[in-house]
Scaffold this active site. Sequence first.
Site, PDB file in Angstrom:
ATOM      1  N   GLY A  19     -35.378  73.425  54.623  1.00 23.02           N
ATOM      2  CA  GLY A  19     -34.309  74.345  54.838  1.00 23.02           C
ATOM      3  C   GLY A  19     -33.331  74.002  53.985  1.00 23.02           C
ATOM      4  CB  SER A  20     -32.210  71.359  50.973  1.00 27.73           C
ATOM      5  OG  SER A  20     -32.960  72.162  50.176  1.00 27.73           O
ATOM      6  CG  ASN A  21     -32.097  76.566  48.709  1.00 25.94           C
ATOM      7  OD1 ASN A  21     -31.020  77.007  47.729  1.00 25.94           O
ATOM      8  ND2 ASN A  21     -33.225  75.175  48.296  1.00 25.94           N
ATOM      9  CG  ASN A 114     -38.251  84.104  46.876  1.00 30.57           C
ATOM     10  OD1 ASN A 114     -38.011  83.921  47.794  1.00 30.57           O
ATOM     11  ND2 ASN A 114     -39.036  84.376  45.853  1.00 30.57           N
ATOM     12  CG  HIS A 116     -40.139  81.794  42.190  1.00 33.23           C
ATOM     13  ND1 HIS A 116     -40.692  81.758  42.230  1.00 33.23           N
ATOM     14  CD2 HIS A 116     -40.200  81.549  41.002  1.00 33.23           C
ATOM     15  CE1 HIS A 116     -41.609  80.844  41.910  1.00 33.23           C
ATOM     16  NE2 HIS A 116     -41.629  80.302  40.390  1.00 33.23           N
ATOM     17  CG  ASP A 157     -42.884  85.368  42.369  1.00 32.86           C
ATOM     18  OD1 ASP A 157     -42.305  85.007  43.571  1.00 32.86           O
ATOM     19  OD2 ASP A 157     -43.261  83.637  42.361  1.00 32.86           O
TER      20      ASP A 157
END
Length: 218
Positions: A19-21, A114, A116, A157
Amino acid sequence: MNLWESGSLNIAYFVSGSGSNFQNLEDYFREKFPKASGKLVISDKAGIGAQERAENLGIPFIILKPALFSSQEAYEHQLISLLKDNNIHLICLAGYLKKLPVSLIESFRHRIVNIHPALLPSFGGKGMYGIHIHRAVIEKGCKITGVTLHFVTENYDEGPIILQEAVPVLQEDTPEELQKRVLTMEHQLYPMAVELISTQPWTVTGNTFKLTDPHEKD
Ligand code: GRF
């Protein structure tokens, strides 16, 4: 409703890991962009780092996965109702490892972002997650990799790209070292992407995201 026209931006984070982002986004919004704020953190797993972060930030952490429901339809109905009932404008995927139901993608078209940790369309798709991506980048001998922020579509993606930034691959890099350097760039780029789509007018045509001039007539 256009994201850039809304007075406030209610965000739901989807997470499966540390969960750092998610934490970085929330810290950024609280300090520099109070128009945006996290209302829900949704996960398929308990006991992960992101759960502790959500609790510390005072954002409800909710576990939702198909196995907890009598049917896939019941799961999807509950998920979409939860997001609508909480007036969620934007979904930020931040290390969420499960594929999203098509009904959710349809209900939140161009409202799901998202991140990536590579330069899509390279190093995306099946099996390309976590350390596997950075290992593949090194094995292919790439000299640059990077970060991609994109809208989520039914094609994994492959959705419209909002922002990308390159990160050099150094000759002595291990996958872990490269991952760390890419993560630092992720933490810079994700807040920029959310701020961009919620303050500037834009369009998506086909698979192309484009900023538009609000005064321009087409
Ligand atoms: C990040 O590298 C992100 O790009 C990818 O999963 C990782 C999540 O890391 N989708 P964290 O949980 O935000 O620390």
